[in-house]
Each structure stands twice: as structure tokens, then as C-alpha cells.
Design an enzyme around this catalytic site. Sequence first.
Site, mmCIF file in Angstrom:
data_model
loop_
_atom_site.group_PDB
_atom_site.id
_atom_site.type_symbol
_atom_site.label_atom_id
_atom_site.label_comp_id
_atom_site.label_asym_id
_atom_site.label_seq_id
_atom_site.Cartn_x
_atom_site.Cartn_y
_atom_site.Cartn_z
ATOM 1 N N LYS A 80 0.848 -1.190 0.000
ATOM 2 C CA LYS A 80 0.000 0.000 0.000
ATOM 3 C C LYS A 80 0.885 1.242 0.000
ATOM 4 O O LYS A 80 1.959 1.256 0.628
ATOM 5 C CB LYS A 80 -0.889 -0.032 1.244
ATOM 6 N N SER A 158 -9.441 1.566 3.063
ATOM 7 C CA SER A 158 -8.638 2.382 2.166
ATOM 8 C C SER A 158 -7.620 1.580 1.369
ATOM 9 O O SER A 158 -7.013 2.093 0.440
ATOM 10 C CB SER A 158 -7.914 3.469 2.954
ATOM 11 N N SER A 182 -9.804 -0.778 7.096
ATOM 12 C CA SER A 182 -9.208 -0.627 5.767
ATOM 13 C C SER A 182 -8.537 -1.862 5.203
ATOM 14 O O SER A 182 -8.153 -1.866 4.034
ATOM 15 C CB SER A 182 -8.204 0.534 5.772
#
Length: 454
Positions: A80, A158, A182
Site C-alpha cells: 500500500k 482504504s 481498511s
Amino acid sequence: MSYDNAGKSIAQLAVLLQSGQLDARALAEETLAAIGAYDDQTIFTRLTPERAMIEAGIAANRIRNGRSRGMLDGIPIAWKDLFDLKGITTTAGSVVLANEPPAARDAAVVAALAQAGMVCVGQVNMSEFAFSGLGLNPHYGTPRNPRSRDEARIPGGSSSGSAVAVAAGLVPVAIGTDTGGSIRIPAAFNGIVGYKSTWGRYQMDGVFPLSKTLDSLGPLCRTVQDAIWVDAAMRGLTQPSVRRAPLAGQHFVVPETVFFDDAEDGVIVAFEAALETLVKAGAIIRRQKFPVIDDIFELMRSHGPLVVAEAYALHQQRLTGPQALQMDHRVVERTRKGEAISLPQYIEILERRKQMIAQFSAQIAPNEFILTPTLPHVAPPTAPLHADDELFVKTNGKTLRNTSIGNFLNWCGVSIPCGVGNANMPIGLLVSGLAGSDDALLGLSLAVEDAIIA
């Protein structure tokens, strides 16, 4: 694009690599080619082909010479865009950081997995500054949920790119962060496994924060066993400390407060079917109302969310300067709400949180784990959420609701696919445990996964 190793788990790839049937360099080349040819180019924000081929070459030599570092040696991984990769600028899904200096070193957990032999192929997309559960990003595009067939549906956030990269079969694992859901949200929306650790399980050096009180890390992958191997390596262990636990005689509790409010019929049906399967395997399941969960949301209504207070403190300078105009206006609006949270209110939130964690923990047995739907709905269509801010806010709140309870109470959790609902979209079963029960949770999740995906 399909390729020979698309959709394989870490375990499947490791067998091929360790036996010499597959060369780590060939796997890295194949992975990079597949990413480049995939019809959705919003998943990765940047690739690291040079690093990948160097790491793959070293792994291939180790394996060939009988010096393998274990099951993760030569396995591709994506990160990420919150994790520092040496020589690359960490943008956190935002253009306002695009001109910042590149990272001087890898984040601690990146270095740990590199030490285990994993091959970094790049950084993946995310909600800007990790501040949405939906995964929409107006700067780098919104990855399409690969399980959607009728129309483009959200990936969840996210850690949007992390989940989609795995669900699309491009990499066997990607690492995400989880402040309000997330990891578990995109895992459930995309039909894969997502493990959120107890806060503090991993080193956070080199990870761009959202809320230092709530941020936790974990892998998104294809199986619980894969998550166990990655978890161990992220902590610098050479082998996992997790032991498989039997379902027979295992106690679970299903909280009846909040989790099922306005849940889709398909979610309820899939969840109840999973419970029935677990009971047939010998699990003991009870249901209980927990008023303390209502109290969490009442505290947020009266004082404001903890994550908003800490996000505002982090981004205050950006929000008062020209950079705010470059940010997603929905992120700006949500973060600015933290200005209204006073210091006494913030301190009271922290104190009340400690009390609520103790209160909930006292109401379940030490050996009990928690079963809930990961989400109350399947992934909704993307286009209406881009077009309608009011719908975005409402959907974001509902999407984050179930998982954020676990963050506030510092649970660890594993989301496991447990069926499909509306539009044939995936549904997740969330197995959660009290803080620090990660090893027991992971061992138990192996048995849960075996039962419900048999």
C-alpha cells in the site's frame, strides 16, 4: 490477461519455487508483465521492476543452492502506498506529497519481509490519506472490483489496490493498513482473506499514519495460512508461532448490537449459513446484546470520532494552506470536522475508550471469539458514489460501521469469504478476538476457513 500463476496462493507458489519447478526470476517477470497488461491500470501507482528482478535473482540463487529462507522466498508482494520503499516517494494516495523526497530506507516491515526473501513489485493505490472505507481516489483513479460483472463496483478502502491486486490474481499478497476497517473491508468486498492485527503487533517505522492510536497493519491474501506466514515474517520470526485450533468445543459470541442494523438480506443469509456450518463442526455459539457498542457511537456523536481528531492534528497545516485545494474535497471536509473536537473532549474519548475496552472484555469469556458479518452490504456501484457527495458520506459511514467497532475496542480480526449476496458479490465473515489474541485467532481462523470454504 491470464497467466500461468494467476490466482495462486503463497503456499502453491512456494511449492513450485522450492521444488525448482518455477524460478523466482521467471515469476517476477511474469508478475510484472501481467500487471502491465491488466485492463485496469489504476491498481498500482508505481512498479519497482529493477528492485523486483534483483530480489528475485538473489532468491533464485539461494533456492538453487539449498539456502532458501523459507516459504516466502521469491514470493511477489505489493505494498500500500503508505509504506516507505527506499528510493521512492510515499504519496499516501495524494498528489500533495508527490514532490516530497524519496524514502531514505524501507519501512521496518518492508525490510522484514525483504529479509524473508519476498520480492517487492510495487506500490498499490488507496483512498487518499487512508481516510475512506470505499476506495475511491480522484487523483490516481479508482480500482475496479474484479468480482463485479454487472457494472463497476467499489473495491473498498482504504487498502483498495492491495485487495484488488490479490483478487485479480496479480500478486498472492499485498500489505495494507487498518484504522477503521481498511484491510477487512476491501478483503470482504473482493472475496479474499484480510487480517487486521492488534494495535502494536508490528513496527510502524516508515508507515505514513492516519491515527496513531488506531492504526494497525496486516496482509490481504488468498488464505489464512498465507496470512500466518506473512505475519510471522513481519515480526522478524523465521517460522510462525501459530497453532491450528479445533472448532469442536470452541466458544463464539455473536453481538446483536449494531452489527446487523440495516444489513442486506443476502448478508444475513450467508452469515447464518456460516454459523450453521460452524455449529455442525462442533462450535458453541451464543448471542448477546452489548450496550457498550451503542455507547461507542453515542460517544462519537457527542465528542466526535477519535480518528477525525487525530487526522485533523496530522493534516492541520495542509487544510489551512493551498494544498487543501489539491486534495479530495470529501477527505478535506471529513478531516476538518476534527477542528471542532476540543482537547478535553479528545482526552475524554481516550479515557472512555479504555473503560469501554475493559467493559466489553469483562462480558465475554477469555476463550471466546466474536463472529459478525464483516460488512452489512456487498460492494455497491462506483459511479453513483463519485457523483453524489451525500450518498458517498452515507455509504462510507455504513461501510466503516462494523469494522470500526473492532478498531475502537482494539480487537484483532480476520475476514474470511463466506458466500455471495446481491449481484453475486462476495460477503465476508469476520472472526475477531480481544487485544493480543492474534495467534489464537489465526489458529482458529484456519479451522473456520476450512469449514466454511469446504
